[in-house]
Design a protein around this motif. Structure first.
Motif, mmCIF file in Angstrom:
data_model
loop_
_atom_site.group_PDB
_atom_site.id
_atom_site.type_symbol
_atom_site.label_atom_id
_atom_site.label_comp_id
_atom_site.label_asym_id
_atom_site.label_seq_id
_atom_site.Cartn_x
_atom_site.Cartn_y
_atom_site.Cartn_z
ATOM 1 N N SER A 4 73.074 26.969 23.146
ATOM 2 C CA SER A 4 72.799 26.178 24.242
ATOM 3 C C SER A 4 71.857 27.079 25.309
ATOM 4 C CB SER A 4 74.298 25.529 24.701
ATOM 5 O OG SER A 4 74.847 25.011 23.645
ATOM 6 N N PHE A 5 71.919 27.976 25.567
ATOM 7 C CA PHE A 5 71.640 28.768 26.647
ATOM 8 C C PHE A 5 70.807 29.068 26.369
ATOM 9 C CE2 PHE A 5 75.977 28.337 28.519
ATOM 10 C CZ PHE A 5 75.529 27.337 28.947
ATOM 11 N N SER A 49 68.194 27.528 26.096
ATOM 12 C CA SER A 49 66.703 26.261 26.711
ATOM 13 C C SER A 49 66.985 27.157 28.081
ATOM 14 C CB SER A 49 67.620 25.225 26.214
ATOM 15 O OG SER A 49 66.349 24.541 26.946
ATOM 16 N N ARG A 56 66.658 24.526 29.947
ATOM 17 C CA ARG A 56 66.999 23.178 30.658
ATOM 18 C C ARG A 56 68.512 22.547 31.138
ATOM 19 N NH1 ARG A 56 62.886 19.344 30.418
ATOM 20 N NH2 ARG A 56 61.277 20.442 30.733
ATOM 21 N N MET A 57 69.106 23.731 29.701
ATOM 22 C CA MET A 57 71.261 23.644 29.426
ATOM 23 C C MET A 57 71.203 23.649 31.328
ATOM 24 S SD MET A 57 72.871 22.184 27.308
ATOM 25 C CE MET A 57 72.893 22.806 25.947
ATOM 26 N N LYS A 58 72.191 22.981 31.385
ATOM 27 C CA LYS A 58 72.788 23.342 32.595
ATOM 28 C C LYS A 58 74.609 23.612 32.201
ATOM 29 C CE LYS A 58 70.897 19.431 35.437
ATOM 30 N NZ LYS A 58 70.069 19.116 34.553
ATOM 31 N N THR A 98 76.671 20.356 31.102
ATOM 32 C CA THR A 98 76.514 20.217 29.530
ATOM 33 C C THR A 98 76.895 20.698 28.368
ATOM 34 O OG1 THR A 98 74.548 19.329 31.396
ATOM 35 C CG2 THR A 98 74.844 19.195 28.651
ATOM 36 N N ALA A 99 76.735 22.289 28.739
ATOM 37 C CA ALA A 99 76.681 23.004 27.416
ATOM 38 C C ALA A 99 77.826 23.094 27.090
ATOM 39 C CB ALA A 99 76.342 24.075 27.574
ATOM 40 N N LEU A 104 79.191 19.987 25.567
ATOM 41 C CA LEU A 104 77.953 19.326 23.972
ATOM 42 C C LEU A 104 79.097 20.456 22.978
ATOM 43 C CD1 LEU A 104 75.485 18.819 22.737
ATOM 44 C CD2 LEU A 104 74.916 20.498 23.532
ATOM 45 N N TYR A 121 66.842 20.195 23.843
ATOM 46 C CA TYR A 121 67.463 21.031 24.373
ATOM 47 C C TYR A 121 69.190 21.445 23.878
ATOM 48 C CZ TYR A 121 68.873 19.030 28.844
ATOM 49 O OH TYR A 121 68.542 18.131 29.461
ATOM 50 N N ILE A 122 69.316 19.697 23.881
ATOM 51 C CA ILE A 122 71.001 19.218 23.597
ATOM 52 C C ILE A 122 70.727 19.446 21.521
ATOM 53 C CG2 ILE A 122 71.662 17.235 22.707
ATOM 54 C CD1 ILE A 122 72.211 17.971 26.153
ATOM 55 N N PRO A 168 71.813 23.645 20.075
ATOM 56 C CA PRO A 168 73.171 24.203 19.729
ATOM 57 C C PRO A 168 73.225 23.158 18.483
ATOM 58 C CG PRO A 168 72.664 23.104 22.178
ATOM 59 C CD PRO A 168 71.027 22.481 21.281
#
Lengths: 153, 503
Positions: A110-111, A113, A115-117, A120-121, A124, B390-391, B394
């Protein structure tokens, strides 16, 4: 004296071919060659490694003559976080078990990017884990332990 | 009639509820991932490959994989039309006029035209395969080891010619692929080769891990280089039904595109891409309004989309009949067959007729499912385009990890993915095409085995390759192709084609 300018893209590419060619040639050399009639395990690979080496040298020569496209930006953050994800999964899938391993794998990736917070990570990764459990453990009934020995199971 | 009997066998195999289900899943998953921008059909198939191994039944697995292929192609053209971002090079042409149509509010008509053209082309190509596969298989059965060696050389050389960029680099990729294919235990002597003492690689490098790394991971890394917002032009696609005028305009381009695509698709290399470009050029030339091209001409969508799909389909012919993959997707398919315990080649048709004809029939069914399902689902695909990247990755990484582990339960395969991911990314940055590498990887062991066998049969006389007529003919063809590509005039033309494509 004339300065020889070496094009980066082709220079690196040629060098890569040469190194790989040498690696395979050395390894093949250590093996039984055999004859053209009864080729040993080293015969064909040595031939190929020789060709690769030759091609590498040609690319290197070209690199000193013509400029090619630049390499462009590199995804450093992506490489640092995407590549370890499957490695981490491989290291922990047996010990931690399949569910924690997949959760952390998704979290690491996830990290990659910017943009990833964090929130959210987490959400997700939890979602991916739940989905994996339903599809792979329940649906396809893969024989992997959801939680492993490292966690006391 | 043999053909009718065979097709009946095929359709009865492909239309069992079980196989239909997997065809549907394949088409849906393929479209789902194919729609995501920047991820083309090859990467999609590579990433979905592990899932098909859980099915256990080779027929269903290959039917699903074929479905993924069509789905991904279809998804790719949807993305091309709606956000002008082709998932792969063969839909790059569609983006030109398709996107312009979308900007004029005619996205629905463009999507429908693409779907109709693809379906028509797919139908024709399926019958062509059914017609030509048996005689080709009969010829291939007469092939000896020497002919196979020569045939594989033709395949590899053609892959080099149709790769983008430097011919020398593409040759290097083929050779490197062949070498990587040899990693593992030597079948004749039992000696381990290039495994660096890691026993887990004694059975050879896992094909899925190599494919996912070189295509999937490398693609993700490239997308991470610069993350920018995608603007989705169309939130609501309306007016899906083409007008009567549209139908009139699309008929001839679809017919011409189908013919072009069917012929060019058989060529080793990137037949489908070539077909799409050729079709666009032809349409522009024969059109009475060439000035409309590039500004939203319906013909510019109908022709290339049909050609692309027909080519994608007929590229199955060399793989199914000769066991020779001619593009990376076919290399993936034949890798999938090998993992399912089927050796691709002329024997498949006679030993596994249900599988052989089932796959052929499922191509048509897959195309039918696409047109029936996807036009109503278009709203869903449009929504998917708005999901930020970015979603997505992962999720892709997590599923890739499980998928690859599930193939052999070998954790070393996961390390391989990372290794080939970085190698694939490096090669991409150095302007080396990964497609010839994968082709070489699949053909490496086959080439060595047949080369050794041919040499033993000829008692060590290497002239066997030129004294046997079929083998000599094939080698002459390979040599001719190589000579032509090194001729300056052709090289220039080839560069032009790819420059246009990159634009």
């Amino acid at each position: 004296m004339k300065i020889i300018h070496i094009d980066t893209t082709n220079g690196l590419c040629g060098a890569l071919f040469v190194v790989l060619g040498l690696f395979f040639a050395y390894q093949s050399w250590m093996m039984d060659m055999g004859t053209a009639l009864r080729m040993g395990p080293g015969y064909f690979p040595l031939l190929l490694a020789g060709i690769l080496l030759l091609l590498g040298i040609i690319v290197l020569i070209q690199a000193t003559r013509v400029a090619s496209e630049p390499i462009g930006p590199l995804a450093w953050r992506g490489m640092l976080l995407i590549l370890p994800a499957p490695i981490f999964f491989g290291l922990t899938v047996r010990g931690l078990g399949f569910l924690p391993a997949i959760f952390i794998t998704a979290l690491i990736a996830s990290f990659a990017s910017m943009r990833m917070k964090p929130i959210t990570a987490l959400i997700l990764s939890a979602g991916v884990t739940l989905f994996s459990y339903l599809v792979f453990s329940r649906g396809l009934s893969l024989p992997y332990r959801p939680f492993g020995p490292w966690l006391g199971f | 009639m043999d053909l009718i009997d065979n097709l009946i066998l095929g359709f009865s195999t492909a239309s069992t509820l079980w196989n239909l289900f997997f065809c549907l899943i394949g088409v849906l998953l393929g479209t789902l991932i194919g729609v995501l921008p920047g991820i083309g059909a090859t990467a999609t198939i590579a990433m979905l490959l592990p899932i098909t191994f859980q099915i256990g039944d080779p027929v269903a697995a290959l039917i699903m994989l074929a479905g993924v292929y069509y789905g991904a192609q279809y998804g790719g053209s949807t993305t091309a039309i709606l956000i002008n971002m082709p998932g792969e090079s063969s839909s790059a042409v569609t983006a030109v006029d398709g996107y312009q149509m979308a900007r004029k509010g005619r996205a629905g008509a463009a999507l429908a035209t693409a779907a109709i053209g693809s379906f028509f082309a797919g139908t024709v190509a399926t019958f062509l395969i059914a017609l030509f596969a048996p005689p080709l298989t009969a010829i291939a059965l007469k092939f000896g080891a020497a002919e196979y060696v020569s045939l594989m050389i033709v395949g590899l050389v053609s892959a080099v010619v149709l790769a983008h960029g430097s011919v020398i680099k593409a040759l290097g990729m083929v050779v490197l692929g062949l070498l990587l294919g040899l990693v593992g235990t030597d079948v004749i002597s039992g000696a381990p080769r290039f495994i660096l003492g890691i026993r887990e690689y004694a059975d050879g490098l896992n094909f899925v891990a190599v494919a996912v790394g070189v295509f999937g991971i490398a693609e993700i890394l490239r997308n991470l280089e610069n993350e920018h917002e995608r603007s989705v032009l169309i939130r609501n696609v309306q007016g899906l039904m083409p007008t009567r005028e549209d139908f009139r305009r699309m008929t001839a381009p679809i017919l011409r595109g189908t013919v072009l695509g069917s012929v060019l698709g058989i060529l080793p290399g990137a037949g489908a891409i070539l077909a799409a470009f050729a079709s666009y050029t032809v349409e522009k030339r024969v059109s009475r309004h060439p000035e409309e091209f590039g500004k939203g001409a319906l013909e510019g969508v109908a022709g290339p989309e049909s050609a692309n799909n027909a080519g994608a389909q007929t590229s199955f012919i060399p793989m199914l009949t000769l066991g020779l993959p001619t593009n990376p997707v076919m290399a993936l398919m034949s890798g999938a067959m090998i993992i399912q315990g089927i050796v691709p080649g002329p024997n498949v048709a006679s030993e596994q007729p249900a599988l052989f004809w089932g796959i052929i029939a499922s191509m048509w069914i897959g195309n039918l499912l696409l047109i029936v399902l996807n036009l109503p689902l278009i709203g869903l695909w449009v929504k998917l385009l708005t999901v930020p990247y970015y979603i997505l990755f992962p999720i892709i990484m997590a599923f890739c990890s499980i998928g690859i582990y599930s193939v052999n339960s070998n954790v070393y395969d996961l390390y391989l993915v990372a290794f080939f991911g970085i190698l694939g990314y490096a090669l991409m940055k150095l302007r080396c095409e990964p497609a010839p590498l994968l082709l070489g990887f699949v053909l490496g062991p086959l080439l060595e085995e047949n080369l050794r066998r041919a040499m033993i049969l000829s008692k060590g006389d290497p002239t066997t390759f030129v004294t046997r007529p079929i083998s000599a003919g094939l080698l002459a063809l390979a040599a001719a192709v190589l000579v032509i590509v090194f001729l300056p005039a052709i090289g220039k033309k080839r560069a032009e084609v790819f420059v246009e494509e990159g634009a």
